[in-house]
Design an enzyme around this catalytic site. Structure first.
Site, PDB file in Angstrom:
ATOM      1  N   LYS A 150       0.837  -1.205   0.000  1.00  0.00           N
ATOM      2  CA  LYS A 150       0.000   0.000   0.000  1.00  0.00           C
ATOM      3  C   LYS A 150       0.871   1.253   0.000  1.00  0.00           C
ATOM      4  O   LYS A 150       1.847   1.332   0.735  1.00  0.00           O
ATOM      5  CB  LYS A 150      -0.877   0.025   1.257  1.00  0.00           C
ATOM      6  CG  LYS A 150      -2.060  -0.893   1.173  1.00  0.00           C
ATOM      7  CD  LYS A 150      -3.032  -0.640   2.308  1.00  0.00           C
ATOM      8  CE  LYS A 150      -4.200  -1.603   2.243  1.00  0.00           C
ATOM      9  NZ  LYS A 150      -5.055  -1.423   1.064  1.00  0.00           N
ATOM     10  N   ARG A 170     -11.242 -10.517  -0.434  1.00  0.00           N
ATOM     11  CA  ARG A 170     -12.177 -11.348  -1.211  1.00  0.00           C
ATOM     12  C   ARG A 170     -11.682 -12.791  -1.303  1.00  0.00           C
ATOM     13  O   ARG A 170     -12.474 -13.702  -1.480  1.00  0.00           O
ATOM     14  CB  ARG A 170     -12.401 -10.723  -2.595  1.00  0.00           C
ATOM     15  CG  ARG A 170     -11.176 -10.620  -3.438  1.00  0.00           C
ATOM     16  CD  ARG A 170     -11.331  -9.623  -4.566  1.00  0.00           C
ATOM     17  NE  ARG A 170     -11.242  -8.240  -4.094  1.00  0.00           N
ATOM     18  CZ  ARG A 170     -11.379  -7.175  -4.876  1.00  0.00           C
ATOM     19  NH1 ARG A 170     -11.603  -7.315  -6.155  1.00  0.00           N
ATOM     20  NH2 ARG A 170     -11.283  -5.964  -4.361  1.00  0.00           N
TER      21      ARG A 170
HETATM   22  N1  BES Z   1      -8.472  -3.505   3.263  1.00  0.00           N
HETATM   23  C1  BES Z   1      -8.601  -2.873   2.005  1.00  0.00           C
HETATM   24  C2  BES Z   1      -9.847  -2.007   1.878  1.00  0.00           C
HETATM   25  C3  BES Z   1      -9.998  -0.842   2.820  1.00  0.00           C
HETATM   26  C4  BES Z   1      -9.808   0.456   2.369  1.00  0.00           C
HETATM   27  C5  BES Z   1     -10.407  -1.032   4.130  1.00  0.00           C
HETATM   28  C6  BES Z   1      -9.993   1.511   3.239  1.00  0.00           C
HETATM   29  C7  BES Z   1     -10.585   0.042   5.000  1.00  0.00           C
HETATM   30  C8  BES Z   1     -10.388   1.322   4.537  1.00  0.00           C
HETATM   31  C9  BES Z   1      -8.645  -3.926   0.891  1.00  0.00           C
HETATM   32  O1  BES Z   1      -8.009  -5.135   1.158  1.00  0.00           O
HETATM   33  C10 BES Z   1      -7.942  -3.328  -0.281  1.00  0.00           C
HETATM   34  O2  BES Z   1      -6.775  -3.128  -0.189  1.00  0.00           O
HETATM   35  N2  BES Z   1      -8.690  -3.066  -1.335  1.00  0.00           N
HETATM   36  C11 BES Z   1      -8.148  -2.491  -2.522  1.00  0.00           C
HETATM   37  C12 BES Z   1      -8.495  -3.445  -3.641  1.00  0.00           C
HETATM   38  C13 BES Z   1      -7.800  -3.168  -4.913  1.00  0.00           C
HETATM   39  C14 BES Z   1      -6.328  -3.440  -4.847  1.00  0.00           C
HETATM   40  C15 BES Z   1      -8.414  -4.071  -5.958  1.00  0.00           C
HETATM   41  C16 BES Z   1      -8.818  -1.151  -2.719  1.00  0.00           C
HETATM   42  O3  BES Z   1     -10.007  -1.030  -2.444  1.00  0.00           O
HETATM   43  O4  BES Z   1      -8.132  -0.231  -3.114  1.00  0.00           O
HETATM   44 ZN    ZN Z   2      -5.920  -5.113   0.678  1.00  0.00          ZN
END
Ligand code: BES
Ligand code: ZN
Ligand code: ZN
Length: 478
Positions: A257, A330
């Site tokens: 991230k 997911r």
């Molecule tokens: N844990 C995150 C989603 C999230 C975002 C939770 C903000 C709480 C606050 C999830 O695992 C994630 O990283 N999602 C990505 C998916 C993408 C890489 C397809 C996202 O939503 O950016």
């Molecule tokens: Zn994630």
């Protein structure tokens, strides 16, 4: 927190909490209680106002409710009083319940007071909130019978406090093993069965999608399976299945991230909501069967981590192409859903997860995103949420979004690779693992599980989902 019901304030000395509905601001008649008259110029019950008078050895706190008040606002007002006025409480506190309060309003008031004891300073030397001291008893004054609502309120807030703790504690404390231990303890105390599959057992079971996420972590993944069976079951007893995302920290994995990592201890908040709901359902002895699964893992960066472009094999036998290791939630949910549906065949299936940034982009911090093909479930979930101020709003699962998860090399891929419709394509991915279940709903709570409010300087847990899931299940049972 213990409570006792008292008839009147005779002989009482201490703090008295007096909720007051709004009267006409220019009313000449002062608000009067316990021999204390408050001129309406000073206080007339306006929402979010309060007024303190010391008289007859008592501290009278008049609390404005406005003309009408909903569940959430009422709970917040009492959480505020409990958390911000605690210095003035001492060991004797009385709560005067207005005659026109409904059972739900009594519930919101008392659970707000108990939630106000929550202190984010887990690693600081802080004094106990007076309500949590041994021997403390909240005196309740009411003309109506309120014991049942008061008891229920305490059970709700007790479960929510547990979940605030779980989500706010740091990831070097709350790892997958911590969560499975928590479930064991809660199960023993409240009466539900817990079985956990560690690494070896998960491998044997074929939980390939779940295990791939935890590969880069020192902390062993834990696939937690819980079962609650009420005392008297019959052919009509409903069976509900729950699945919650239990990622104890989400670094993104090798697709590390670049923003927002700081808050990713909240990535087990969906799982925590399921844990809290299990505790509360068992505590309330709801007449339903509930099977719940929380796949717990840490998504870390390591030489052993799974790779973008890996093809993995899920519990259902589906092959999945990994486009992005940050779309890990997911994957664990896919195995959770398949395992639940194949082995337990519940009548209803709800999953809950901090799944996508896209749902935060769409709804901000105001409501969770709801996905289902079952309109009756959609309505019931929304009604349950509206009643307690944990709102949901529905987004589509149309077939046209299915192309987002079609892979050239495998049965499906875990991300479309496009920066659009992220919450919807994640839901489409999950749908693939529900065996066309007729009563499945997915709740994406990334925006509502963790946020800013008046109770702390930094973002923190909300316990969103604990009450919502329980209320939905309670409503199903009658
Ligand atoms: N844990 C995150 C989603 C999230 C975002 C939770 C903000 C709480 C606050 C999830 O695992 C994630 O990283 N999602 C990505 C998916 C993408 C890489 C397809 C996202 O939503 O950016
Ligand atoms: Zn994630
Ligand atoms: Zn995540």
């Amino acid at each position: 927190m213990k409570t006792i019901t008292i008839k009147n304030l005779e002989g009482f000395s201490g703090t008295i909490l007096i909720p007051v509905f709004e009267t006409y601001a220019k009313s000449l008649v002062p608000i009067e209680f316990h021999g204390v008259a408050v001129p309406s110029k000073v206080f007339y019950g306006k929402k979010d106002s309060h007024y303190v008078v010391e008289k007859y050895d008592c501290l009278h706190i008049f609390i404005g409710l406005g003309k009408a008040i909903d569940y959430k606002d009422l709970k917040t007002i009492f959480r505020r009083i409990s958390s911000k006025q605690k210095e003035s409480f001492g060991s004797n506190v009385a709560l005067v319940l207005p005659e026109q309060f409904s059972a739900e309003q009594v519930e919101a008031t008392v659970s707000g007071l108990l939630l106000g004891t929550y202190d984010l300073g887990h690693f600081k030397k802080t004094e106990n909130h007076p309500f949590l001291n041994d021997g403390f008893k909240l005196s309740i004054i009411s003309k109506k019978e309120t014991d049942e609502a008061v008891l229920k309120a305490i059970k709700i807030a007790t479960a929510q406090l547990e979940i605030l703790n779980l989500v706010d504690l740091p990831p070097n404390v709350v790892n997958p093993k911590y969560l499975s231990n928590w479930a064991n303890e809660s199960g023993k105390k409240y009466g539900f069965e817990v079985e956990t599959l560690g690494f070896e057992a998960s491998k044997k079971a074929g939980l390939g999608a779940f295990l791939s996420v935890g590969k880069g972590s020192e902390n062993e993944p834990q696939f937690v399976i819980m079962n609650y069976v009420p005392e008297n079951t019959n052919a009509k007893t409903k069976h509900i299945g729950l699945v919650g995302k239990g990622i104890t920290f989400d670094t993104g994995g090798l697709n590390i991230k670049t923003t927002g990592m700081l808050h990713m201890k909240c990535d087990m908040a969906g799982g925590a909501a399921v844990f809290g709901a299990m505790q509360l359902i068992a505590d309330l002895k709801l007449p339903v069967k509930v099977t719940a699964i929380v796949p717990c893992a840490e998504n870390s960066v390591d030489a052993k981590s799974f790779l973008p472009s890996d093809v993995i094999h899920s519990y259902s036998g589906t092959s999945i192409e990994i486009i992005d290791t940050d779309a890990e939630g997911r994957l664990v949910l896919a195995d959770g859903l398949s395992y639940l549906i194949k082995n337990f065949k519940p009548e209803y299936v709800i999953d809950i997860a901090t799944l996508t940034g896209s749902s935060v982009g769409t709804f901000g911090y105001e409501c969770g995103a709801l996905f289902t093909n079952n309109e009756s479930i959609s309505k019931k979930l929304q009604e349950s949420g509206d009643a307690i101020g944990e709102r949901l709003w529905q987004l589509p699962l149309w077939e046209c979004y299915k192309s987002d998860i079609e892979s050239d090399i495998a049965d499906v891929k875990n991300y479309s690779g496009k920066p659009v419709a992220g919450a919807i394509s994640a839901a489409k991915f999950l749908e693939y693992f529900t065996e066309e279940h007729k009563a499945w709903a997915h709740l994406d709570i990334a925006g509502v599980a963790f946020g800013d409010d008046e109770f702390a300087k930094s973002k923190h847990a909300t316990a969103y989902g604990v009450h919502l899931l329980t209320k939905f299940i309670e409503n199903l049972s009658h």
